[in-house]
Design an enzyme around this catalytic site. Structure first.
Site, PDB file in Angstrom:
ATOM      1  N   PRO A  50       0.826  -1.221   0.000  1.00 15.39           N
ATOM      2  CA  PRO A  50       0.000   0.000   0.000  1.00 15.39           C
ATOM      3  C   PRO A  50       0.860   1.272   0.000  1.00 15.39           C
ATOM      4  O   PRO A  50       0.510   2.263  -0.628  1.00 15.39           O
ATOM      5  CB  PRO A  50      -0.813  -0.131   1.293  1.00 15.39           C
ATOM      6  CG  PRO A  50      -0.898  -1.613   1.532  1.00 15.39           C
ATOM      7  CD  PRO A  50       0.393  -2.190   1.030  1.00 15.39           C
TER       8      PRO A  50
ATOM      9  N   GLU B  49      10.468  -8.942 -17.536  1.00 13.87           N
ATOM     10  CA  GLU B  49       9.069  -8.582 -17.263  1.00 13.87           C
ATOM     11  C   GLU B  49       8.649  -7.435 -18.184  1.00 13.87           C
ATOM     12  O   GLU B  49       7.558  -7.414 -18.745  1.00 13.87           O
ATOM     13  CB  GLU B  49       8.912  -8.163 -15.792  1.00 13.87           C
ATOM     14  CG  GLU B  49       7.501  -7.642 -15.487  1.00 13.87           C
ATOM     15  CD  GLU B  49       7.213  -7.456 -13.999  1.00 13.87           C
ATOM     16  OE1 GLU B  49       8.095  -7.729 -13.174  1.00 13.87           O
ATOM     17  OE2 GLU B  49       6.078  -7.044 -13.679  1.00 13.87           O
TER      18      GLU B  49
ATOM     19  N   GLU C  98       6.520   6.322 -16.495  1.00 13.05           N
ATOM     20  CA  GLU C  98       7.389   7.416 -16.023  1.00 13.05           C
ATOM     21  C   GLU C  98       8.684   6.830 -15.451  1.00 13.05           C
ATOM     22  O   GLU C  98       9.784   7.323 -15.721  1.00 13.05           O
ATOM     23  CB  GLU C  98       6.669   8.246 -14.940  1.00 13.05           C
ATOM     24  CG  GLU C  98       5.474   9.053 -15.445  1.00 13.05           C
ATOM     25  CD  GLU C  98       4.252   8.199 -15.757  1.00 13.05           C
ATOM     26  OE1 GLU C  98       4.034   7.179 -15.080  1.00 13.05           O
ATOM     27  OE2 GLU C  98       3.510   8.547 -16.698  1.00 13.05           O
TER      28      GLU C  98
ATOM     29  N   ILE D 174      -1.664  -7.665  -6.344  1.00  9.68           N
ATOM     30  CA  ILE D 174      -0.870  -8.823  -6.756  1.00  9.68           C
ATOM     31  C   ILE D 174      -1.629  -9.704  -7.767  1.00  9.68           C
ATOM     32  O   ILE D 174      -2.677 -10.279  -7.453  1.00  9.68           O
ATOM     33  CB  ILE D 174      -0.409  -9.649  -5.526  1.00  9.68           C
ATOM     34  CG1 ILE D 174       0.314  -8.727  -4.527  1.00  9.68           C
ATOM     35  CG2 ILE D 174       0.477 -10.810  -5.967  1.00  9.68           C
ATOM     36  CD1 ILE D 174       1.448  -7.874  -5.102  1.00  9.68           C
TER      37      ILE D 174
HETATM   38  C1  LIG Z   1      -3.689  -4.738 -12.529  1.00  7.08           C
HETATM   39  C2  LIG Z   1      -2.418  -4.596 -11.787  1.00  7.08           C
HETATM   40  C3  LIG Z   1      -1.611  -5.716 -11.581  1.00  7.08           C
HETATM   41  C4  LIG Z   1      -0.442  -5.606 -10.834  1.00  7.08           C
HETATM   42  N1  LIG Z   1       0.299  -6.735 -10.581  1.00  7.08           N
HETATM   43  C5  LIG Z   1       1.332  -6.663  -9.698  1.00  7.08           C
HETATM   44  C6  LIG Z   1       2.008  -7.837  -9.274  1.00  7.08           C
HETATM   45  O1  LIG Z   1       1.717  -8.942  -9.725  1.00  7.08           O
HETATM   46  N2  LIG Z   1       2.991  -7.714  -8.351  1.00  7.08           N
HETATM   47  C7  LIG Z   1       3.357  -6.509  -7.831  1.00  7.08           C
HETATM   48  O2  LIG Z   1       4.239  -6.468  -6.990  1.00  7.08           O
HETATM   49  N3  LIG Z   1       2.741  -5.359  -8.235  1.00  7.08           N
HETATM   50  C8  LIG Z   1       1.738  -5.422  -9.132  1.00  7.08           C
HETATM   51  N4  LIG Z   1       1.095  -4.265  -9.530  1.00  7.08           N
HETATM   52  C9  LIG Z   1       1.513  -2.995  -8.974  1.00  7.08           C
HETATM   53  C10 LIG Z   1       2.197  -2.072  -9.972  1.00  7.08           C
HETATM   54  O3  LIG Z   1       3.448  -2.567 -10.333  1.00  7.08           O
HETATM   55  C11 LIG Z   1       2.260  -0.671  -9.317  1.00  7.08           C
HETATM   56  O4  LIG Z   1       0.931  -0.196  -9.283  1.00  7.08           O
HETATM   57  C12 LIG Z   1       3.170   0.286 -10.066  1.00  7.08           C
HETATM   58  O5  LIG Z   1       4.509  -0.103  -9.959  1.00  7.08           O
HETATM   59  C13 LIG Z   1       3.015   1.722  -9.567  1.00  7.08           C
HETATM   60  O6  LIG Z   1       3.101   1.804  -8.182  1.00  7.08           O
HETATM   61  P1  LIG Z   1       1.959   2.610  -7.380  1.00  7.08           P
HETATM   62  O7  LIG Z   1       0.630   2.084  -7.812  1.00  7.08           O
HETATM   63  O8  LIG Z   1       2.278   2.579  -5.933  1.00  7.08           O
HETATM   64  O9  LIG Z   1       2.072   4.101  -7.912  1.00  7.08           O
HETATM   65  P2  LIG Z   1       2.991   5.276  -7.308  1.00  7.08           P
HETATM   66  O10 LIG Z   1       4.361   4.780  -7.128  1.00  7.08           O
HETATM   67  O11 LIG Z   1       2.290   5.855  -6.136  1.00  7.08           O
HETATM   68  O12 LIG Z   1       2.966   6.314  -8.506  1.00  7.08           O
HETATM   69  C14 LIG Z   1       1.946   7.322  -8.671  1.00  7.08           C
HETATM   70  C15 LIG Z   1       2.351   8.193  -9.860  1.00  7.08           C
HETATM   71  O13 LIG Z   1       3.579   8.856  -9.553  1.00  7.08           O
HETATM   72  C16 LIG Z   1       4.510   8.609 -10.587  1.00  7.08           C
HETATM   73  N5  LIG Z   1       5.864   8.551 -10.008  1.00  7.08           N
HETATM   74  C17 LIG Z   1       6.277   7.825  -8.934  1.00  7.08           C
HETATM   75  N6  LIG Z   1       7.600   8.026  -8.739  1.00  7.08           N
HETATM   76  C18 LIG Z   1       8.014   8.871  -9.696  1.00  7.08           C
HETATM   77  C19 LIG Z   1       9.272   9.455 -10.026  1.00  7.08           C
HETATM   78  N7  LIG Z   1      10.375   9.186  -9.322  1.00  7.08           N
HETATM   79  N8  LIG Z   1       9.322  10.305 -11.077  1.00  7.08           N
HETATM   80  C20 LIG Z   1       8.222  10.584 -11.804  1.00  7.08           C
HETATM   81  N9  LIG Z   1       7.014  10.059 -11.535  1.00  7.08           N
HETATM   82  C21 LIG Z   1       6.906   9.212 -10.503  1.00  7.08           C
HETATM   83  C22 LIG Z   1       4.111   7.275 -11.179  1.00  7.08           C
HETATM   84  O14 LIG Z   1       4.613   7.114 -12.489  1.00  7.08           O
HETATM   85  C23 LIG Z   1       2.594   7.398 -11.143  1.00  7.08           C
HETATM   86  O15 LIG Z   1       2.142   8.113 -12.247  1.00  7.08           O
HETATM   87  C24 LIG Z   1      -0.057  -4.348 -10.316  1.00  7.08           C
HETATM   88  C25 LIG Z   1      -0.847  -3.212 -10.559  1.00  7.08           C
HETATM   89  C26 LIG Z   1      -2.008  -3.332 -11.267  1.00  7.08           C
HETATM   90  C27 LIG Z   1      -2.854  -2.110 -11.462  1.00  7.08           C
END
Ligand SMILES: Cc1cc2nc3c(=O)[nH]c(=O)nc-3n(C[C@H](O)[C@H](O)[C@H](O)COP(=O)(O)OP(=O)(O)OC[C@H]3O[C@@H](n4cnc5c(N)ncnc54)[C@H](O)[C@@H]3O)c2cc1C
Length: 391
Positions: free
Chosen positions: A139, A255, A381, A168
């Site tokens: 989260p 991946e 990004e 996940i």
């Molecule tokens: C359908 C689905 C399946 C998934 N499956 C898996 C899985 O199997 N295993 C797993 O571990 N995860 C999984 N994920 C998670 C996914 O990898 C994350 O949602 C993703 O990496 C983004 O993390 P976050 O949602 O916390 O977004 P955040 O990190 O909160 O990002 C929010 C926004 O800020 C931007 N941002 C963040 N940091 C920066 C930066 N340094 N510079 C510029 N912009 C930035 C991001 O690009 C985004 O637009 C899944 C997600 C979905 C929706």
């Protein structure tokens, strides 16, 4: 449609698509058309696949195609995995989570597992008895994986895992989960370790909600909770603690390439479906394809999809022929191809008019399914950050 989606660009068969790879792709498409497509609407409604389909996929050689034969696999390479994931997108059953199982989860065990771990887990992954997932995101930590809080504390010959994960893929069905943990929180990335949790073997593991998504409805995407989950120290991946972050960095390019492969295959299917549609649909007394705007839009899309396909083929070639795909190029494939997919699917929907907005037309589902490609596997990004590091 599966064959036509592949042929719509008329690009010559790349070198990596050897005869056995082509055969596997045809075989996978036939299997998916017979065993998955007829049930796909039900899977979308129930928001999860039937576990039995995984076992059938195993029986038909769709699981662990790139794992060595001695561990129950088919002894192929990423090329074989690409054949399967392209078949999934060409047939249009995009929520089937076997690509993650095959070309993300299993390789961690192959590359970092001990001989005993490989013999214990890979054969069961090849039959579908074990369904794989990888739990990185929490989260409070998505893009910034160094912020992972889930802990694994050593207690005698066990680790005790506490924490929660979210989003996940395969989260409801998975019974083998690679969990990104901190074995030494004070050391940041260097304190990260990958633990394998066999969910049927432990207490304290709970699955949360099967999350309600806008697309990829048939895939179970879940929260996971770990409360004093004890796993033997032999479930650590790697020879010692603290290797997790490096292991993630080494495996993430595949991946990302895989997301690129799905993207270009889905774009091809969108184009094939749309060309068929505008040939049939009439407006102002003539087929929609006869309008110059339609032709120009399709011409642009075909051009860009061809560029995308050639780039993807180039990346696969490098990945499978030993030279290796560097992280920056893998990030280009993920970001550029998923952006392209979003653009093509959107324009294809537009050419369907109002029917494109109706769920009974496949392009509507593709529109919803495409969106997440720019988010997961590292957002686009974050891909640009990685590419920028190579400047
Ligand atoms: C359908 C689905 C399946 C998934 N499956 C898996 C899985 O199997 N295993 C797993 O571990 N995860 C999984 N994920 C998670 C996914 O990898 C994350 O949602 C993703 O990496 C983004 O993390 P976050 O949602 O916390 O977004 P955040 O990190 O909160 O990002 C929010 C926004 O800020 C931007 N941002 C963040 N940091 C920066 C930066 N340094 N510079 C510029 N912009 C930035 C991001 O690009 C985004 O637009 C899944 C997600 C979905 C929706």
């Amino acid at each position: 449609m599966a064959t036509r989606a592949e042929d719509v660009l008329g690009v010559p068969k790349p070198v990596w698509k050897t005869d056995d790879v082509v055969m596997l792709q045809d075989m996978a498409a036939k299997f998916l058309e017979a065993e998955v497509l007829p049930h796909y609407e039900r899977f979308e409604k129930q928001q999860i696949f039937d576990r039995a389909v995984w076992r059938k996929a195993g029986e038909n050689g769709l699981l662990c195609a790139s794992m060595p034969e001695e561990y129950g696999g088919a002894g192929g390479t990423y090329a074989h995995e690409s054949a399967i994931l392209e078949a999934i997108s060409h047939v249009g059953v995009d929520g089937f989570g076997i690509a993650l199982h095959n070309s993300i989860v299993a390789p961690y065990i192959l590359h970092y597992g001990s001989e005993e771990q490989k013999r214990r887990w890979l054969p069961k992954m090849a039959t579908g008895e074990l369904i794989g997932a990888i739990a990185m995101t929490e989260p409070g930590a998505g893009s910034d994986l160094q912020g992972v809080k889930t802990s694994a504390k050593k207690d005698g010959n066990h680790y005790v895992i506490n924490g929660s994960k979210t989003f996940i893929t395969n989260g409801q069905l998975a019974n083998l989960i690679i969990v990104v943990t901190k074995t030494n929180p004070a050391q940041g990335a260097k304190g990260t370790s990958l633990m394998v949790v066999e969910t049927d073997e432990v207490d304290g593991f709970e699955r949360g909600r099967n999350l309600d998504k806008i697309g990829l409805k048939s895939n179970d995407t879940s929260e996971l909770f770990f409360k004093d989950v004890r796993v033997p120290t032999s479930n650590l991946l790697g020879t010692e603690e603290g290797q997790g972050f490096v292991q993630l960095m080494q495996q993430l390019p595949q991946e990302r390439l895989q997301i690129g492969g799905t993207a270009i295959a889905m774009a091809e299917r969108a184009l094939a479906l749309t060309i068929d549609y505008v040939r049939e649909r009439k407006a102002f007394g003539k087929p929609v394809i006869d309008f110059q705007n339609t032709q120009f839009k399709l011409a642009e899309m075909k051009t860009e999809a061809t560029i995308g396909r050639v780039f993807y083929d180039h990346c696969v070639e490098r990945h499978v022929t030993g030279g290796g795909l560097d992280p920056a190029t893998a990030s280009m494939a993920k970001y550029w191809l998923s952006d392209l997919q979003g653009k093509i699917v959107d324009e294809c929907l537009q050419l369907h008019g109002g029917y494109g907005y109706m769920n009974e037309y496949p392009i509507a589902r593709m529109y919803r399914d495409a969106r997440v490609q720019r988010i997961y596997g590292g957002t686009n990004e974050i891909m640009k950050l990685l590419i920028a590091r190579s400047l």
